[in-house]
Design an enzyme around this catalytic site. Structure first.
Site, short mmCIF file in Angstrom:
data_model
loop_
_atom_site.label_atom_id
_atom_site.label_comp_id
_atom_site.label_asym_id
_atom_site.label_seq_id
_atom_site.Cartn_x
_atom_site.Cartn_y
_atom_site.Cartn_z
CB SER A 119 -0.96 0.10 1.26
OG SER A 119 -0.18 -0.33 2.42
CG HIS A 140 -3.23 -0.82 -3.42
ND1 HIS A 140 -3.51 0.31 -2.75
CD2 HIS A 140 -2.99 -1.56 -1.92
CE1 HIS A 140 -3.68 0.45 -1.54
NE2 HIS A 140 -3.48 -0.70 -0.82
CD GLU A 152 -4.58 2.80 -5.70
OE1 GLU A 152 -4.89 4.03 -5.70
OE2 GLU A 152 -4.12 2.27 -4.71
CG ASN A 190 -3.27 4.16 1.14
OD1 ASN A 190 -4.36 4.44 1.65
ND2 ASN A 190 -2.71 2.95 0.94
#
Ligand code: 3HC
Length: 293
Positions: A119, A140, A152, A190
């Site tokens: 991540s 991800h 992702e 994130n």
């Protein structure tokens, strides 16, 4: 070259979800854990999820057995040798990931595509442990993997465009919406989510609102399925703290810096749901109660 067989390394929360989704999407899948106990735990959580889907009628009993039949658990890294893509979902530690991919690189044919579910670590740095950075991507996924619709797909400056397109197509075959992201720390989600979660803690620290009211505000005011403090407990405070440190180290911006309260909660072992306590007391899982500081 089409991806036909999938390897997953790690059968924890993310790895088991990824393996379940790959098998449910029709791919023969091999999932590897370090020992029989952890493997058993991960496979049991997949069985539990599949049983729940069958009980609800989302899948038939026959489909459940077919999915389970496509899924093979192993403790041997050698059993991943004939997979077309190998997705790593092990502990978020760079040396462990580099060591794993170094070993896989020596074991697998040059055609195998490697992917990391990290991540926040830099894909380029993990890929540099191999002789195939051109066949290396980030994939991800989001927790809970069987439910969340996004993946992702991360390319580095070294990823070969044809490999990247193949993995984007693979993400779609897994039933996810695949978005394209560069190998920038935190990728897209994130990059946006972590400062928001940290700001929710700062708002609590500054007395802007109570735990319940901060959560209710974002659920009812913005339509989020969970408020930020509930989501922090769900993701894990230790995980978020770790990601924030990596992001702060990369960007040196205050918005990525961990608030003092987060650091102290992690130091106290209050890591959220998994430890029974975070911003909520989870001793009665169906009825979490906000902590009084
Ligand atoms: N595994 C499999 N299925 C699950 C599940 C799990 N762990 N948890 C819930 N589900 C399923 C349920 O069975 C249910 O399925 P159904 O609609 O077919 O009956 C469905 O999900 C909805 O579950 P519930 O009715 O029990 O509860 P909710 O409606 O509150 O949904 C939730 C639960 C999907 C977790 C929802 O609250 C949510 O979307 N929360 C936000 C999660 C989120 O933001 N995740 C991303 C975290 S960030 C991340 O992962 C990145 C990392 O790098 C930090």
């Amino acid at each position: 070259m089409a991806i036909r067989k999938v390897g997953v390394v790690g059968c924890g929360l993310m790895g088991s979800g990824i393996a379940q989704v790959a098998a449910a999407s029709g791919f023969p899948t091999v999932v590897r854990e370090v020992n029989a106990e952890l493997l058993d735990k991960g496979l049991k959580s997949i069985d539990k999820n599949l049983n729940r889907l069958a009980e609800k009628g989302t899948i038939t009993e026959a489909a459940k057995d077919e999915i389970r039949g496509r899924l093979k658990g192993t403790t041997k890294v050698e059993d991943l040798q004939d997979c077309d893509v190998i997705i790593e979902a092990i502990i978020e530690q760079l040396p462990a990931k580099r060591e794993l991919f170094g070993a896989l690189d020596a074991l697998c044919p040059p055609s195998t595509i490697f992917a990391s579910n990290t991540s926040s670590l830099t894909i380029t740095e993990i890929a540099s442990a191999t002789k195939r950075p051109h066949r290396f991507v980030g994939l991800h996924f989001f927790n809970p993997v069987p439910v969340m619709k996004l993946v992702e797909v991360v390319r580095t400056i070294a990823t070969e465009p044809a490999v990247y397109e193949e993995v984007v197509a693979f993400g779609t075959k897994l039933g996810k919406t695949a978005v394209r992201a560069q190998d920038s720390t935190g990728f897209i989600v994130n990059r946006l989510l972590v400062p928001y979660l940290l700001d929710a803690i700062r708002a609590l620290e500054e007395g802007v609102g109570s735990i319940e009211d901060i959560d209710k505000s974002m659920m009812l005011g913005c339509g989020h399925p969970m408020g930020p403090l509930t989501l922090l407990d769900f993701v894990g405070l230790d995980t978020t703290y770790y990601i924030s440190q990596i992001m702060f180290d990369e960007f040196k911006e205050r918005r990525f810096a961990a608030p003092p309260l987060l650091k102290r909660m992690v130091l106290a072992g209050w890591n959220g749901r998994k430890s029974g306590r975070g911003f909520y007391d989870h001793s009665d899982p169906g009825n979490p109660k906000a902590i009084k500081f």
